[in-house]
Write an enzyme that holds these catalytic residues in place. Sequence first.
Site, short mmCIF file in Angstrom:
data_model
loop_
_atom_site.label_atom_id
_atom_site.label_comp_id
_atom_site.label_asym_id
_atom_site.label_seq_id
_atom_site.Cartn_x
_atom_site.Cartn_y
_atom_site.Cartn_z
CE LYS A 168 53.84 -12.67 -44.38
NZ LYS A 168 54.67 -13.56 -43.63
CB ALA A 189 48.35 -17.37 -38.62
CG ASP A 221 55.02 -8.69 -43.31
OD1 ASP A 221 56.09 -8.82 -43.92
OD2 ASP A 221 54.66 -9.46 -42.40
O1 C5P Z 1 57.40 -4.62 -38.69
P1 C5P Z 1 56.52 -5.41 -37.79
O2 C5P Z 1 55.89 -4.56 -36.73
O3 C5P Z 1 55.54 -6.27 -38.50
O4 C5P Z 1 57.48 -6.42 -37.04
C1 C5P Z 1 57.08 -7.14 -35.91
C2 C5P Z 1 58.29 -7.54 -35.09
O5 C5P Z 1 59.06 -8.50 -35.80
C3 C5P Z 1 59.27 -6.41 -34.79
O6 C5P Z 1 58.91 -5.74 -33.61
C4 C5P Z 1 60.57 -7.14 -34.63
O7 C5P Z 1 60.65 -7.72 -33.35
C5 C5P Z 1 60.44 -8.29 -35.63
N1 C5P Z 1 61.05 -8.00 -36.95
C6 C5P Z 1 62.44 -7.94 -37.04
N2 C5P Z 1 62.99 -7.65 -38.26
C7 C5P Z 1 62.24 -7.44 -39.34
C8 C5P Z 1 60.82 -7.52 -39.26
C9 C5P Z 1 60.26 -7.80 -38.03
O8 C5P Z 1 63.16 -8.13 -36.07
N3 C5P Z 1 62.81 -7.18 -40.50
#
Ligand code: C5P
Length: 314
Positions: A11, A102, A141
Amino acid sequence: MQTYKLIAPAKINLYLEIIGDRPDGYHELVMIVQSIDLADHLEIRPNGTQNFHLICSHPQVPTDETNLAYRAAQLMKQEFSKAFANYGGVDITIDKRIPVAAGLAGGSTDAAGVLVGLNLSWELGLTLPELQQLGQKLGSDVPFCLAGGTVIATGRGEKLDPIEDLENLWVVLAKYKSLEVSTPWAYQTYRKQFGQEYISDRPGVQSRTLKVHSGPLVQAISHKDKTKIGQLLHNDLEKVVLPEHPQVNHLRNILQQSGGLGTMMSGSGPTVFTLCQSQEEAETIKNKAKLVISDPNLEFWVTRLSSTGIKVIS
Ligand code: C5P
């Protein structure tokens, strides 16, 4: 039991605005997310054991439980222990074509592919919303990666509102091979620098979200106004990633000067993309940028916007 082959698309973010903090420690976001044709290829093959085995073509990608695709299989085992006992484990083979760390959701889309593959392999009959419910336990995501298309994503990024598909546009992606950006680092740095501007009250968050829903970029997308779409691309995370990585900022400037509808960093970066009207335009921009920055560490991809998430091909 059958072997399933799946396509797991990457994406890009056409829009990413950080609104505020959430009680769960994540950020309240409003994004416009778009799937692209650049995709990993997955195979889910029953292995007749009580184990999962992950094989990945990319030497730097871990194949243990630190890989989100592996964790997706473990989650399915935990949630559907009877099916696991009946059908057993699988070999998950990932042909990695999406660059790693990335800002293109490469890990999340592989995890989404494993959820779809095991749903089929174990004949669970889960619907897309049910898979998305599971997917959000793995990462913000993952629900988007399951569905794909052009979507307004809010909350942590897991609440999805599909809008008009933007299928006929192309994109040039560029990334320095050895440069990876940690998503938690990008968000934490943003919080340190801009936390004082966060909206903290619920009505404030809702009104900001609604503003984007009815805002100029969503309107430009629904009117297929390509020029406006290119002008309205936005990503708050550029404010922390570009100053930290001047070479990405330089790459962004070169791409922007090379033409196209608009240039932006995707997600937490460091991939930079230029939206284009045609494949020909995208190739021209790629070649122009390559002439200016002749660095063997810099990789380019030309790909098309896509309207689908995980696709089962056989
Ligand atoms: O949800 P995911 O594990 O992909 O998110 C990776 C990191 O990105 C989280 O640990 C957080 O630090 C940050 N994040 C955030 N707020 C979001 C999505 C991601 O702070 N809405």
